[in-house]
Write a protein that holds these residues in place. Sequence first.
Motif, PDB file in Angstrom:
ATOM      1  N   LYS A  79      29.952  67.986  52.747  1.00  0.00           N
ATOM      2  CA  LYS A  79      31.541  68.350  53.104  1.00  0.00           C
ATOM      3  C   LYS A  79      32.238  68.869  52.131  1.00  0.00           C
ATOM      4  CE  LYS A  79      31.333  65.422  57.266  1.00  0.00           C
ATOM      5  NZ  LYS A  79      32.142  63.911  58.008  1.00  0.00           N
ATOM      6  N   LEU A  80      31.744  68.748  50.826  1.00  0.00           N
ATOM      7  CA  LEU A  80      32.519  69.155  49.702  1.00  0.00           C
ATOM      8  C   LEU A  80      32.413  70.578  49.602  1.00  0.00           C
ATOM      9  CD1 LEU A  80      34.247  68.324  47.330  1.00  0.00           C
ATOM     10  CD2 LEU A  80      32.327  68.121  45.989  1.00  0.00           C
ATOM     11  N   ALA A  81      33.375  71.369  49.651  1.00  0.00           N
ATOM     12  CA  ALA A  81      33.325  72.948  49.703  1.00  0.00           C
ATOM     13  C   ALA A  81      33.921  73.555  48.235  1.00  0.00           C
ATOM     14  CB  ALA A  81      34.050  73.409  50.852  1.00  0.00           C
ATOM     15  N   SER A  82      33.521  74.587  47.971  1.00  0.00           N
ATOM     16  CA  SER A  82      34.140  75.662  47.165  1.00  0.00           C
ATOM     17  C   SER A  82      34.237  76.904  47.828  1.00  0.00           C
ATOM     18  CB  SER A  82      33.171  75.601  45.742  1.00  0.00           C
ATOM     19  OG  SER A  82      32.697  74.474  45.405  1.00  0.00           O
ATOM     20  N   THR A  83      35.618  77.176  48.075  1.00  0.00           N
ATOM     21  CA  THR A  83      35.978  78.321  48.850  1.00  0.00           C
ATOM     22  C   THR A  83      36.811  79.213  48.390  1.00  0.00           C
ATOM     23  OG1 THR A  83      37.660  77.419  49.893  1.00  0.00           O
ATOM     24  CG2 THR A  83      35.418  76.602  51.096  1.00  0.00           C
ATOM     25  N   PRO A  84      36.810  80.312  48.658  1.00  0.00           N
ATOM     26  CA  PRO A  84      38.147  81.345  48.052  1.00  0.00           C
ATOM     27  C   PRO A  84      39.655  81.175  48.424  1.00  0.00           C
ATOM     28  CG  PRO A  84      36.870  82.503  49.929  1.00  0.00           C
ATOM     29  CD  PRO A  84      36.132  81.114  49.755  1.00  0.00           C
ATOM     30  N   MET A  85      39.665  80.090  49.419  1.00  0.00           N
ATOM     31  CA  MET A  85      41.037  79.522  49.758  1.00  0.00           C
ATOM     32  C   MET A  85      41.121  77.838  49.115  1.00  0.00           C
ATOM     33  SD  MET A  85      41.134  80.872  53.656  1.00  0.00           S
ATOM     34  CE  MET A  85      42.947  80.339  53.932  1.00  0.00           C
ATOM     35  N   ALA A  86      40.809  78.032  47.950  1.00  0.00           N
ATOM     36  CA  ALA A  86      40.738  76.695  47.213  1.00  0.00           C
ATOM     37  C   ALA A  86      42.313  75.818  47.331  1.00  0.00           C
ATOM     38  CB  ALA A  86      40.363  76.771  45.758  1.00  0.00           C
ATOM     39  N   VAL A  87      43.319  76.536  47.419  1.00  0.00           N
ATOM     40  CA  VAL A  87      44.650  75.778  47.217  1.00  0.00           C
ATOM     41  C   VAL A  87      44.817  75.253  48.617  1.00  0.00           C
ATOM     42  CG1 VAL A  87      46.951  76.300  46.941  1.00  0.00           C
ATOM     43  CG2 VAL A  87      45.534  77.428  45.212  1.00  0.00           C
ATOM     44  N   TYR A  88      44.606  76.406  49.680  1.00  0.00           N
ATOM     45  CA  TYR A  88      44.800  75.917  51.072  1.00  0.00           C
ATOM     46  C   TYR A  88      44.110  74.746  51.551  1.00  0.00           C
ATOM     47  CZ  TYR A  88      45.039  76.323  56.088  1.00  0.00           C
ATOM     48  OH  TYR A  88      45.262  75.992  57.424  1.00  0.00           O
ATOM     49  N   LYS A  90      42.782  72.374  49.531  1.00  0.00           N
ATOM     50  CA  LYS A  90      43.205  71.378  48.592  1.00  0.00           C
ATOM     51  C   LYS A  90      41.812  71.136  47.725  1.00  0.00           C
ATOM     52  CE  LYS A  90      47.152  69.573  51.210  1.00  0.00           C
ATOM     53  NZ  LYS A  90      47.760  68.308  51.801  1.00  0.00           N
ATOM     54  N   GLU A  91      41.320  72.063  47.318  1.00  0.00           N
ATOM     55  CA  GLU A  91      39.896  71.791  46.437  1.00  0.00           C
ATOM     56  C   GLU A  91      40.483  71.498  45.097  1.00  0.00           C
ATOM     57  OE1 GLU A  91      37.624  75.248  49.296  1.00  0.00           O
ATOM     58  OE2 GLU A  91      37.720  75.192  47.091  1.00  0.00           O
ATOM     59  N   LYS A  92      39.865  70.390  44.570  1.00  0.00           N
ATOM     60  CA  LYS A  92      39.936  70.071  42.988  1.00  0.00           C
ATOM     61  C   LYS A  92      39.307  70.792  42.060  1.00  0.00           C
ATOM     62  CE  LYS A  92      41.733  65.452  43.552  1.00  0.00           C
ATOM     63  NZ  LYS A  92      42.095  64.187  42.961  1.00  0.00           N
ATOM     64  N   VAL A  93      39.986  70.944  40.986  1.00  0.00           N
ATOM     65  CA  VAL A  93      39.423  72.006  39.903  1.00  0.00           C
ATOM     66  C   VAL A  93      39.454  71.271  38.728  1.00  0.00           C
ATOM     67  CG1 VAL A  93      39.733  73.948  38.622  1.00  0.00           C
ATOM     68  CG2 VAL A  93      40.186  74.121  41.264  1.00  0.00           C
ATOM     69  N   LEU A  94      38.353  71.047  37.984  1.00  0.00           N
ATOM     70  CA  LEU A  94      38.222  70.310  36.864  1.00  0.00           C
ATOM     71  C   LEU A  94      38.153  71.527  35.628  1.00  0.00           C
ATOM     72  CD1 LEU A  94      37.568  67.767  35.050  1.00  0.00           C
ATOM     73  CD2 LEU A  94      35.212  67.946  35.490  1.00  0.00           C
ATOM     74  N   ILE A  95      39.193  71.327  34.584  1.00  0.00           N
ATOM     75  CA  ILE A  95      39.354  72.041  33.465  1.00  0.00           C
ATOM     76  C   ILE A  95      38.964  71.548  32.325  1.00  0.00           C
ATOM     77  CG2 ILE A  95      40.896  73.630  31.943  1.00  0.00           C
ATOM     78  CD1 ILE A  95      42.481  73.651  34.414  1.00  0.00           C
ATOM     79  N   LEU A  96      37.583  72.109  31.654  1.00  0.00           N
ATOM     80  CA  LEU A  96      36.990  71.419  30.593  1.00  0.00           C
ATOM     81  C   LEU A  96      37.134  72.345  29.554  1.00  0.00           C
ATOM     82  CD1 LEU A  96      33.580  70.277  32.209  1.00  0.00           C
ATOM     83  CD2 LEU A  96      35.874  69.054  31.964  1.00  0.00           C
ATOM     84  N   LEU A 226      40.183  83.837  39.792  1.00  0.00           N
ATOM     85  CA  LEU A 226      38.856  83.684  39.821  1.00  0.00           C
ATOM     86  C   LEU A 226      38.297  83.277  41.012  1.00  0.00           C
ATOM     87  CD1 LEU A 226      38.578  82.318  35.999  1.00  0.00           C
ATOM     88  CD2 LEU A 226      38.313  84.812  36.813  1.00  0.00           C
ATOM     89  N   VAL A 227      38.995  82.075  41.531  1.00  0.00           N
ATOM     90  CA  VAL A 227      38.509  81.738  42.998  1.00  0.00           C
ATOM     91  C   VAL A 227      38.223  82.585  43.939  1.00  0.00           C
ATOM     92  CG1 VAL A 227      39.028  80.168  44.985  1.00  0.00           C
ATOM     93  CG2 VAL A 227      39.005  79.236  42.623  1.00  0.00           C
ATOM     94  N   SER A 228      39.236  83.517  44.045  1.00  0.00           N
ATOM     95  CA  SER A 228      39.192  84.539  45.221  1.00  0.00           C
ATOM     96  C   SER A 228      37.791  85.448  45.218  1.00  0.00           C
ATOM     97  CB  SER A 228      40.372  85.449  44.747  1.00  0.00           C
ATOM     98  OG  SER A 228      40.276  86.254  43.963  1.00  0.00           O
ATOM     99  N   HIS A 229      37.004  85.373  44.221  1.00  0.00           N
ATOM    100  CA  HIS A 229      35.882  86.104  44.219  1.00  0.00           C
ATOM    101  C   HIS A 229      34.855  85.231  44.567  1.00  0.00           C
ATOM    102  CE1 HIS A 229      37.160  89.643  41.738  1.00  0.00           C
ATOM    103  NE2 HIS A 229      37.923  88.701  41.277  1.00  0.00           N
ATOM    104  N   ASP A 230      34.894  84.108  44.847  1.00  0.00           N
ATOM    105  CA  ASP A 230      33.802  83.351  45.605  1.00  0.00           C
ATOM    106  C   ASP A 230      32.495  83.394  45.286  1.00  0.00           C
ATOM    107  OD1 ASP A 230      33.181  81.409  47.572  1.00  0.00           O
ATOM    108  OD2 ASP A 230      32.876  82.599  49.044  1.00  0.00           O
ATOM    109  N   LYS A 231      32.335  83.483  43.606  1.00  0.00           N
ATOM    110  CA  LYS A 231      30.971  83.642  43.065  1.00  0.00           C
ATOM    111  C   LYS A 231      30.662  82.298  42.349  1.00  0.00           C
ATOM    112  CE  LYS A 231      30.854  87.878  43.755  1.00  0.00           C
ATOM    113  NZ  LYS A 231      30.084  88.411  44.985  1.00  0.00           N
ATOM    114  N   PRO A 232      29.203  81.866  42.366  1.00  0.00           N
ATOM    115  CA  PRO A 232      28.905  80.637  41.732  1.00  0.00           C
ATOM    116  C   PRO A 232      29.272  80.536  40.326  1.00  0.00           C
ATOM    117  CG  PRO A 232      27.026  81.826  42.814  1.00  0.00           C
ATOM    118  CD  PRO A 232      28.316  82.790  43.011  1.00  0.00           C
TER     119      PRO A 232
END
Length: 368
Positions: A79-88, A90-96, A226-232
Motif C-alpha cells: 500500500k506504500l505508493a510513490s506517485t506524481p501527487m506526492a504532496v496530496y 502525503k508521501e514521505k521523502v527522505l533526503i540523503l 522531480l516527483v511530477s515525472h513519476d520516474k524510478p
Amino acid sequence: MKAASLNRNNFIRQIRRRPLTLLGPLFLIVLTYWFFFTSSKPTSKYSYKTKKNGFFSRQHDVIPRNLPGDHIAHYDLNKLASTPMAVYNKEKVLILSPMSKFYNEYWSNLLRLTYPRELLELGFIVPRNKDGDLALKKLEKAIKQIQTGKKENRFSKITILRQDTESLDNQQEKHRHALKVQKERRAAMASARNSLVFSALGPYTSWVLWLDADIIESPPTLIQDLVSHDKPIISANCYQRYFDEEKKQDSIRPYDFNNWVESEEGLKIAENMADDEIIVEGYAEIATYRPLMAHFYDANGDKNTEMELDGVGGAAVLVKADVHRDGAMFPPFPFYHLIETEGFAKMAKRLGYQVFGLPNYLVYHYNE
C-alpha cells in the motif's frame, strides 16, 4: 437441605475471617487482564531525545495506536505508493546527503525547499577525519536551531551517521577529482551511501532524494518538480556558477559528467578491461565518446525535457524507495566496470528500472 445450609454458612464465615485468601485469585485475574490488554496512550506522536553532545533529534513515533499494548508495528508495503501527487498523498521523502564539509549555502537552500516539512526526513553521513569533525559540529548546530524552533519548521526525523570506513584526507576539489584517486574515492563514497540508505530508509519512505552536500542552489520546488515525472530514477543537471575572466561577467558551466548515455566506444573499452578496472567518465584519458547530459543543456529549452540515461551522478537524484528496497545499491567494487552512482544506475537497469535525466533543469554546485 440441612447440609447445603451448613456449607453456605461455613463459606460466609470463611470470607469474614480470611477475605484475602479467597479474593486473592480474583484480584490476580483482574490484574493480568489489565496488564496485557490495556496501556497508556502517549500524549504526543513525537518525542525528543537529547544526545550527550547536546544535539536534539526529533524522532517520529511510527507505532500504530490501534493495537493492543501499542508494542507491535504493522506496515503493508503493497500500500506504500510513490506517485506524481506526492504532496496530496502525503508521501514521505527522505533526503540523503553524504557530507565531508558543511556549507551554509547548502543548508539555506535545503530550508528553502517547499515540500511539507512534516513529510521530510533528513539523513547525513560524515567521515571520521578533521573535516568531518568540523562539518559535524556545524551541522548539529544548524539542526538544533531548526528542530527546537517553531513546530511547523521542524523536519519529521533527522539521522546522522559517522562513516565506519576510511575516508580520503584531502577533500579539496582538485585532489578529489584527480583520475588516480577515483577508484579509491568512489569506492569509499559508495560504501558511505550504502550505509546511509540502509540505515535511514524506513518502511514508510516513498521517495529518496540524493542531494550532495555541496549543492548550494536549486529551485525551491525541486522535490515536487522531480516527483511530477513519476520516474524510478531521475536526475537534475548539475552546473556551477563562476566568473568568466575573458568575458568579464558571471557565467555557468557544466559540472557533473556522470549523467550519460552509453556509447559503442564505451562498450568496447569495457570489453578489453581487466575485471578490477573501472571506467570513469569525464576524463580525456578514457575517451568513451558517451553523450553527456551536461552538454545537452538548452537555456531556452523546456525544463521538463527528459532523456533516458545509462549512467547517473549523485548531485540531485530522486529515486523511488522501492528501487532501493529491490536491491539497487552503490557498488564499491567494479560492477560491469562501473562504480558508485554510475554502478547504481547499471544495477537499477539490470533490475528492470529505467533511468532518466532532465538536461534543462539545473542545480548548482559550490565553487571552491
